[in-house]
Scaffold this motif. Sequence first.
Motif, PDB file in Angstrom:
ATOM      1  N   GLU A   1      -4.098 -61.358  51.664  1.00 52.63           N
ATOM      2  CA  GLU A   1      -5.092 -60.598  52.541  1.00 52.63           C
ATOM      3  C   GLU A   1      -4.591 -59.549  53.314  1.00 52.63           C
ATOM      4  N   PRO A   2      -5.404 -58.562  53.249  1.00 44.17           N
ATOM      5  CA  PRO A   2      -4.914 -57.386  54.101  1.00 44.17           C
ATOM      6  C   PRO A   2      -4.876 -58.023  55.508  1.00 44.17           C
ATOM      7  N   ALA A   3      -3.803 -57.741  56.274  1.00 41.78           N
ATOM      8  CA  ALA A   3      -3.802 -58.252  57.691  1.00 41.78           C
ATOM      9  C   ALA A   3      -4.430 -57.374  58.719  1.00 41.78           C
ATOM     10  N   MET A   4      -4.789 -57.934  59.590  1.00 39.26           N
ATOM     11  CA  MET A   4      -5.651 -57.422  60.629  1.00 39.26           C
ATOM     12  C   MET A   4      -4.953 -55.774  61.001  1.00 39.26           C
ATOM     13  N   GLN A   5      -5.826 -54.902  60.631  1.00 34.71           N
ATOM     14  CA  GLN A   5      -5.376 -53.535  61.140  1.00 34.71           C
ATOM     15  C   GLN A   5      -6.193 -53.163  62.478  1.00 34.71           C
ATOM     16  N   ASN A   6      -7.214 -53.593  62.573  1.00 34.92           N
ATOM     17  CA  ASN A   6      -7.942 -53.224  63.757  1.00 34.92           C
ATOM     18  C   ASN A   6      -7.306 -54.019  65.010  1.00 34.92           C
ATOM     19  N   PRO A   7      -6.735 -53.215  66.024  1.00 34.51           N
ATOM     20  CA  PRO A   7      -6.225 -54.060  67.058  1.00 34.51           C
ATOM     21  C   PRO A   7      -7.305 -54.775  67.970  1.00 34.51           C
ATOM     22  N   MET A   8      -8.358 -54.188  67.933  1.00 35.80           N
ATOM     23  CA  MET A   8      -9.563 -54.689  68.917  1.00 35.80           C
ATOM     24  C   MET A   8      -9.901 -56.269  68.263  1.00 35.80           C
ATOM     25  N   ALA A   9      -9.812 -56.393  67.034  1.00 35.88           N
ATOM     26  CA  ALA A   9     -10.218 -57.694  66.341  1.00 35.88           C
ATOM     27  C   ALA A   9      -9.070 -58.721  66.673  1.00 35.88           C
ATOM     28  N   ASP A  10      -7.894 -58.356  66.715  1.00 25.80           N
ATOM     29  CA  ASP A  10      -6.752 -59.311  66.451  1.00 25.80           C
ATOM     30  C   ASP A  10      -6.329 -59.597  68.025  1.00 25.80           C
ATOM     31  N   PRO A  11      -6.523 -60.721  68.589  1.00 22.06           N
ATOM     32  CA  PRO A  11      -6.339 -60.828  70.006  1.00 22.06           C
ATOM     33  C   PRO A  11      -4.829 -60.770  70.127  1.00 22.06           C
ATOM     34  N   SER A  12      -3.968 -61.418  69.609  1.00 23.45           N
ATOM     35  CA  SER A  12      -2.602 -61.298  69.939  1.00 23.45           C
ATOM     36  C   SER A  12      -1.876 -60.157  69.845  1.00 23.45           C
ATOM     37  N   MET A  13      -2.454 -59.202  68.827  1.00 24.81           N
ATOM     38  CA  MET A  13      -1.830 -57.642  68.856  1.00 24.81           C
ATOM     39  C   MET A  13      -2.425 -56.925  69.904  1.00 24.81           C
ATOM     40  N   LEU A  14      -3.590 -57.246  70.316  1.00 24.56           N
ATOM     41  CA  LEU A  14      -4.192 -56.846  71.460  1.00 24.56           C
ATOM     42  C   LEU A  14      -3.294 -56.585  72.864  1.00 24.56           C
ATOM     43  N   THR A  15      -2.968 -58.047  73.167  1.00 28.40           N
ATOM     44  CA  THR A  15      -2.263 -58.069  74.243  1.00 28.40           C
ATOM     45  C   THR A  15      -1.007 -57.619  74.225  1.00 28.40           C
ATOM     46  N   GLU A  16      -0.423 -57.512  72.885  1.00 30.79           N
ATOM     47  CA  GLU A  16       0.856 -57.004  72.829  1.00 30.79           C
ATOM     48  C   GLU A  16       0.916 -55.572  73.274  1.00 30.79           C
ATOM     49  N   MET A  17      -0.209 -54.974  72.655  1.00 27.00           N
ATOM     50  CA  MET A  17      -0.294 -53.494  72.915  1.00 27.00           C
ATOM     51  C   MET A  17      -0.667 -53.178  74.276  1.00 27.00           C
ATOM     52  N   MET A  18      -1.412 -54.005  74.976  1.00 30.23           N
ATOM     53  CA  MET A  18      -1.984 -53.778  76.343  1.00 30.23           C
ATOM     54  C   MET A  18      -0.268 -53.905  77.406  1.00 30.23           C
ATOM     55  N   LYS A  19       0.285 -54.978  76.965  1.00 31.48           N
ATOM     56  CA  LYS A  19       1.563 -54.889  77.628  1.00 31.48           C
ATOM     57  C   LYS A  19       2.377 -53.771  77.234  1.00 31.48           C
ATOM     58  N   GLY A  20       2.586 -53.455  76.202  1.00 25.76           N
ATOM     59  CA  GLY A  20       3.282 -52.181  76.130  1.00 25.76           C
ATOM     60  C   GLY A  20       2.868 -50.934  76.882  1.00 25.76           C
ATOM     61  N   ASN A  21       1.469 -50.875  76.720  1.00 23.89           N
ATOM     62  CA  ASN A  21       1.075 -49.632  77.532  1.00 23.89           C
ATOM     63  C   ASN A  21       1.237 -49.932  78.956  1.00 23.89           C
ATOM     64  N   LEU A  22       0.904 -51.247  79.595  1.00 26.88           N
ATOM     65  CA  LEU A  22       1.177 -51.284  80.935  1.00 26.88           C
ATOM     66  C   LEU A  22       2.476 -50.912  81.574  1.00 26.88           C
ATOM     67  N   THR A  23       3.572 -51.309  80.815  1.00 22.52           N
ATOM     68  CA  THR A  23       4.967 -51.046  81.285  1.00 22.52           C
ATOM     69  C   THR A  23       5.494 -49.633  80.905  1.00 22.52           C
ATOM     70  N   ASN A  24       4.810 -48.956  80.042  1.00 22.54           N
ATOM     71  CA  ASN A  24       5.195 -47.725  79.975  1.00 22.54           C
ATOM     72  C   ASN A  24       4.646 -46.629  80.006  1.00 22.54           C
ATOM     73  N   ILE A  25       3.209 -46.491  79.816  1.00 18.64           N
ATOM     74  CA  ILE A  25       2.597 -45.314  80.123  1.00 18.64           C
ATOM     75  C   ILE A  25       2.247 -45.308  81.647  1.00 18.64           C
ATOM     76  N   LEU A  26       1.789 -46.335  81.949  1.00 15.66           N
ATOM     77  CA  LEU A  26       0.862 -46.413  83.256  1.00 15.66           C
ATOM     78  C   LEU A  26       1.969 -45.827  84.508  1.00 15.66           C
ATOM     79  N   PRO A  27       3.311 -46.500  84.467  1.00 12.06           N
ATOM     80  CA  PRO A  27       4.076 -46.135  85.484  1.00 12.06           C
ATOM     81  C   PRO A  27       4.577 -44.577  85.329  1.00 12.06           C
ATOM     82  N   MET A  28       4.478 -44.100  83.995  1.00 12.95           N
ATOM     83  CA  MET A  28       4.883 -42.603  83.906  1.00 12.95           C
ATOM     84  C   MET A  28       3.915 -41.806  84.379  1.00 12.95           C
ATOM     85  N   ILE A  29       2.595 -42.124  84.242  1.00 10.08           N
ATOM     86  CA  ILE A  29       1.581 -41.224  84.619  1.00 10.08           C
ATOM     87  C   ILE A  29       1.436 -41.388  86.175  1.00 10.08           C
TER      88      ILE A  29
END
Lengths: 255, 293
Positions: free
Chosen positions: A92-120
Amino acid sequence: MAELLLDTNIRFWVVLPIVFITFFVGIIRHYVSLLLSSQKKVDLQKVSDGQVLMRSKLLRENGKYLPKRSFQMRKHYFNDEETGFFKTQNREPAMQNPMADPSMLTEMMKGNLTNILPMIVIGGWINWTFSGFVITKVPFPLTLRFKPMLQRGVELASLDASWVSSASWYFLNVFGLRSVYSLILGENNAADQTRLMQQQMAQPMAMAPDPAKAFKAEWETLEIVDHKWMLANVEDELIGNTPYPSDVYVKNKYQ
Amino acid sequence: MVLYGPVWSDWVRYDVRDKLRKWREDKVRNSTETAELGEYLLANYRRKLGDEVWPLFEQVSIASLDCGKLSLARLCIHAVREQFPQSSRSKRLHGMLEEAEGDFESAKETYEEILKGDPANGLVMKRLVAIHKGKNDIPSAIKELNKYIASFMSDSEAWMELAELYIQEQDYSKAAFCFEELILYNPHHHLYHQRYAEILYTQGGIDNLEIARKYFAQAVKLNSNNIRALYGMLLCAYHIASSSKSTAKKKTENTKYASWAKVQLDYKYKQSEPKDEEVLGEMFDRLAITSGN
């Protein structure tokens, strides 16, 4: 080329503090991301797929050392129309859309939170605190287009674009301190933002169609491989025309 | 006791600790020495080792299981389990202890529990194979190992183990298959070619002998000091030449190969043990090999 004389206080109270701030924020970010990181669940299917692809690749490359029958047997196992591995395994083609896949979504959010946000946030704060004056001069000439970007808060039409303000010094530090982080925190540290940005760009390509497309590509490459047995004339090579200088004792050429 | 600075015992401690650390990183398995040194270190300097004590516990526990020092192993594993109760690594050590004590059933349960939580744990799957080997139940070990290999196809150690198990069961065609895989992964390793040829030679039959001869020749080509491969080539060629089914052309070819191999062996033995020449000569005479034909 206007030569400005800057107040030496700028050096002590602006340049160095920005360096320290960037550095310590990076270290803090690294440890915070260590605390927040979740255990990555290893998928057996994915591991197994990777290994299958590796085996097929080795078959392609080193198959010529095997007898013909063995090579054909393995090629048949992988490539046969009805029963071959690459043909029958549908992934099966794995979930590409991050919005649909909950675990990948949290992973991305955590990544954004710890990196981009402080920088801005910190970039904005530095811009606000140390505004209204230029910090330093970059050693190479820049065009006028860079002026609004690098000289926030200093509205002088005649000032060289090489003179930059604090915000650009901050960004310079963010990228420049990468090697210092790898010295102190070891490789693969979370304070390395540029690597994260590269990852974010590379991710859409590396993930979902991976199994199905990779299998198809591997099937094609294996299909065209021909078996030319390396060992066909090995004894003659050994006996006849390859005198190893010191090891092999060849009395005289065989008639 | 440390009074004013490093004392002799401190240097010993650092020495021992560094040695064990190096062995841990290089994955060296000197079990008796590791167990002794580790026991000394853990008994006397446990507090001073800090966080390094945990990998050290693991290393010493595996070494003591190897030597049969079950009491030491029990101590170490108990300490690790207390500190890391949820870790699959410590559970695996506990399973190994149960195996060493002979309690295979509970070891199997432990491992299956770990696999339920983490299905991709290759080390634990290999321990299941080891349980069957420990019970001397080779067919189930083979079945279990096949299951492992179906998921982890590129693990050359696993293929090697499977080949050994098949040889024990005398299933030579499957063992040959495993060795072919090993040749695929390391095509320039002369020992794999040699062993593959030996399996083919054991299976017998003119075709197999011809292929075996070629692989022996390849082994010699890769490492000209491989005496076993030279002998193998000699015997293969001799058997093909003296078989009734070979054509005249094959006979001449093979006697040529056989006598070449004999010349090589002569030379090698001359180089190392001159007094063995007589023995060698007798053996060759008995095999009735003459040079050139």
